[in-house]
Design a protein around this motif. Sequence first.
Motif, PDB file in Angstrom:
ATOM      1  N   GLU A 161      18.491  77.788  21.006  1.00  9.40           N
ATOM      2  CA  GLU A 161      19.521  76.925  21.382  1.00  9.40           C
ATOM      3  C   GLU A 161      19.844  76.940  22.974  1.00  9.40           C
ATOM      4  N   GLN A 162      19.971  78.246  23.317  1.00  8.77           N
ATOM      5  CA  GLN A 162      19.868  78.416  24.906  1.00  8.77           C
ATOM      6  C   GLN A 162      18.692  78.012  25.617  1.00  8.77           C
ATOM      7  N   PHE A 197      17.114  75.712  24.843  1.00 10.19           N
ATOM      8  CA  PHE A 197      16.860  74.021  24.821  1.00 10.19           C
ATOM      9  C   PHE A 197      17.949  73.392  25.774  1.00 10.19           C
ATOM     10  N   PHE A 198      19.181  74.245  25.818  1.00 10.71           N
ATOM     11  CA  PHE A 198      20.218  74.068  26.719  1.00 10.71           C
ATOM     12  C   PHE A 198      19.543  73.780  28.232  1.00 10.71           C
ATOM     13  N   LEU A 199      18.994  74.919  28.598  1.00  9.35           N
ATOM     14  CA  LEU A 199      18.587  75.030  29.904  1.00  9.35           C
ATOM     15  C   LEU A 199      17.213  73.892  30.222  1.00  9.35           C
ATOM     16  N   MET A 200      16.368  73.774  29.097  1.00 10.28           N
ATOM     17  CA  MET A 200      15.584  72.720  29.446  1.00 10.28           C
ATOM     18  C   MET A 200      16.008  71.206  29.519  1.00 10.28           C
ATOM     19  N   SER A 201      16.924  70.949  28.787  1.00 15.13           N
ATOM     20  CA  SER A 201      17.552  69.779  28.614  1.00 15.13           C
ATOM     21  C   SER A 201      18.176  69.444  30.019  1.00 15.13           C
ATOM     22  N   ARG A 202      18.645  70.398  30.839  1.00 14.66           N
ATOM     23  CA  ARG A 202      19.108  70.358  32.145  1.00 14.66           C
ATOM     24  C   ARG A 202      17.922  70.145  33.170  1.00 14.66           C
ATOM     25  N   GLY A 203      16.531  70.128  32.594  1.00 12.93           N
ATOM     26  CA  GLY A 203      15.306  69.880  33.726  1.00 12.93           C
ATOM     27  C   GLY A 203      14.684  71.300  34.083  1.00 12.93           C
ATOM     28  N   ILE A 204      15.330  72.345  33.353  1.00 15.31           N
ATOM     29  CA  ILE A 204      14.556  73.559  33.945  1.00 15.31           C
ATOM     30  C   ILE A 204      13.177  73.577  32.946  1.00 15.31           C
ATOM     31  N   PRO A 205      12.159  74.019  33.691  1.00 15.13           N
ATOM     32  CA  PRO A 205      10.923  74.363  32.755  1.00 15.13           C
ATOM     33  C   PRO A 205      10.879  75.453  31.710  1.00 15.13           C
ATOM     34  N   TYR A 206      10.090  75.353  30.972  1.00 18.16           N
ATOM     35  CA  TYR A 206      10.196  76.504  29.921  1.00 18.16           C
ATOM     36  C   TYR A 206      10.197  77.860  30.571  1.00 18.16           C
ATOM     37  N   LEU A 210      10.713  79.107  33.276  1.00 15.16           N
ATOM     38  CA  LEU A 210      11.698  79.406  34.250  1.00 15.16           C
ATOM     39  C   LEU A 210      13.025  79.856  33.361  1.00 15.16           C
ATOM     40  N   MET A 254      15.233  83.116  33.008  1.00 16.15           N
ATOM     41  CA  MET A 254      16.585  82.922  33.333  1.00 16.15           C
ATOM     42  C   MET A 254      17.210  83.988  32.155  1.00 16.15           C
ATOM     43  N   LEU A 255      16.835  83.567  30.927  1.00 16.79           N
ATOM     44  CA  LEU A 255      17.324  84.196  29.767  1.00 16.79           C
ATOM     45  C   LEU A 255      17.280  85.733  29.539  1.00 16.79           C
TER      46      LEU A 255
END
Lengths: 260, 417
Positions: free
Chosen positions: B370-371, B373-382, B384, B388-389
Amino acid sequence: MNMILEIKELHASVIDDTLKNGLKPILKGVNLSIPVGETHVIMGPNGSGKSSLSYVLSGHPSYKVTSGSVTFKNQNLLKMSPDERAAAGLFLAFQSPVELPGVNNANFLRTAVNSVRKARGESELDAVSFLKLARQLAKNLSFPADMLKRNVNVGFSGGEKKRNEVLQMSLLQPSFAILDETDSGLDIDALRIVAEGVNSLQSPSFSSLIITHHQRLLDYIKPDYIHILAKGRIIFIGGPELSLQLEKEGYARFLGEVNE
Amino acid sequence: MSNVKEHQYGNEWIEILENLSFSEQERKTSNAIRFLLANSFPTRKTEEWKYSDLKWLKKIKFTQNSVFDEIFIQKALDTILTDDLKNVPRIVCYNGRYLKQFSTIQENPNFFMLVDYSKNESFINLKNALVALNKIFDNLTITVKFSSKNDMKSILCINLGNANTSRPCVFSPKYHFHILDNVQATILEINYGEGVYFSNSVYDIKLDHKAQLNYTYINKASKKSYYCTNTLIELSDHTKYKQFQLIKGSLFSRYETNIHLKGEWSQAEFDAVQILSDHQHADITSQVIHDVPHCQSHQNVKNILSDFSHGVFQGKVYVNRLAQKTNAQQQNQALLLSDHAEINTKPELEIYADDVKCSHGAAIGALDQEQLFFLMSRGIPYELAQKMLINAFINESIEKIDDSIIQNLLHQSIMAK
Ligand SMILES: Nc1ncnc2c1ncn2[C@@H]1O[C@H](COP(=O)(O)OP(=O)(O)O)[C@@H](O)[C@H]1O
Ligand SMILES: [Mg+2]
């Protein structure tokens, strides 16, 4: 007419390992088209698949599209990864945003903005210009300044999480935004502030899909059409006056007409 | 039958000792060698070695002789000594030996001495094979006494290892850190090196009344190297011991920490972060003994494991009958980033006092979908988003360190390839 989004006969299931075949059908033939520049609303009973539709549109890995198509700006949306969809201009404000312990909100926002800018062929923002922009937008949303310093959504109240979603939207400048019950749980002032945040994005090329249960958000954001989603399908389309009628009468009259 | 087996085990050590050119005569006179020969070679059938296999020690022909490579040393120091660290007083060791010309701390009876403990049986009195193997070499012990007589309270220890891949060497660093009454000390140790070598070190750390020590250990050594450490920490009353280990280097490494809380109102906090990839193996084994009331021990170990890497955590906490009001926590969290990565975790509590607060736990998993997906839904590539996590997971540990220079150094070390 020039469409930003065209959904045709969309069937999608949620991946559910407790089931025998691992798939639970949720969307059962959704048809929905949104012309560029319009604001559409989805209303519908709890559990009818509104959030599921927004997840499918943004590419959530727990959902599997079993048939149908989604065209976004003349591209096959379903072939794109979630980050590609964001770069292409799609934004989903989540009904329940996740918390990210250990991830600083300002860093997250800057990484997101710059990822999207990079993908769109725009120059990246340096730390100073980013912070200036983020602080200004946060101020417009009456968002306490320390929210930028905290970890993403950790310890945020429900209303603060929703404002953080709108802040992300303002920063990412989407051309199409889905708001999944962004108005739920907001007091009157917060509601107005959030609505203003959405309205500030309005332009002839900005379109939106607003999922809501309440008429009051629609006092601020004027919709073009209202769709009723029930049991995984759009069962009725009406004008802006439909929300008032639903508020008074509920869904019963419409549901009676739906065949399983 | 069992006699035959024991005999075979003994032979395994004899072969290793012969490789290391110990004469028959030396074998007879050294207590450490006698200890080795009287005991079997640790295998995975040995409880403490269930998850880590020392078989490489028999396979690789290590030598005691190493090459002195001044160009390597200079280059290594240039890499390690960032602006932040340049002016921290330092002790530099190369293949287990003190290098006067590269150190800024010189011998001085009030602070730093090189001591021959080889005849002193009480120095690291741990009875295990690796300690014995360390003691069979007679190199001097780096002895540092932090006292009010000396202004130096923060030191940097740099351990360089260097060997030709075709001539692997072994060395046996020995350390004794003594923090006297009321003194607060900081030790930063950086392990760095190139080639195939085996660093088998022992540490003897003592904190006297009201002493404090912040000890940060970083392994960013060659990914072909072998590291084993045995650390004995004795805490007197009202002491505070804080240890942090960052493990990124070495093909095989094992860190054995023994903490003995001997005085009341003392605290021990020891955290570790392992970031492993390829076929790296790293083992954190600890034992905490609470002998007296009102003490605390907290341990948090995080493993970030990708590719075919293997993390091990074995932690044992003993709370003796007299150690009432003990607060002991133990936590292991592992992030498995590949289907082939593996973690073995075994937290253990043994409690004989009744009025104590003790807990332990292990959490093993992949990154939260879920985390991500949340980051990716904000445009951040997988990639990266994943990074971050992972950093967020590690940050929870690093944020606990008070010293911002060390925090920065850890961040840099984590980001570095
Ligand atoms: N991860 C999941 N596993 C199983 N069922 C799910 C999952 N997510 C949603 N559902 C089910 O899908 C249906 C639609 O849910 P949702 O899209 O959240 O509805 P709405 O947003 O309209 O209230 C509900 O019956 C819900 O229980
Ligand atoms: Mg919903």
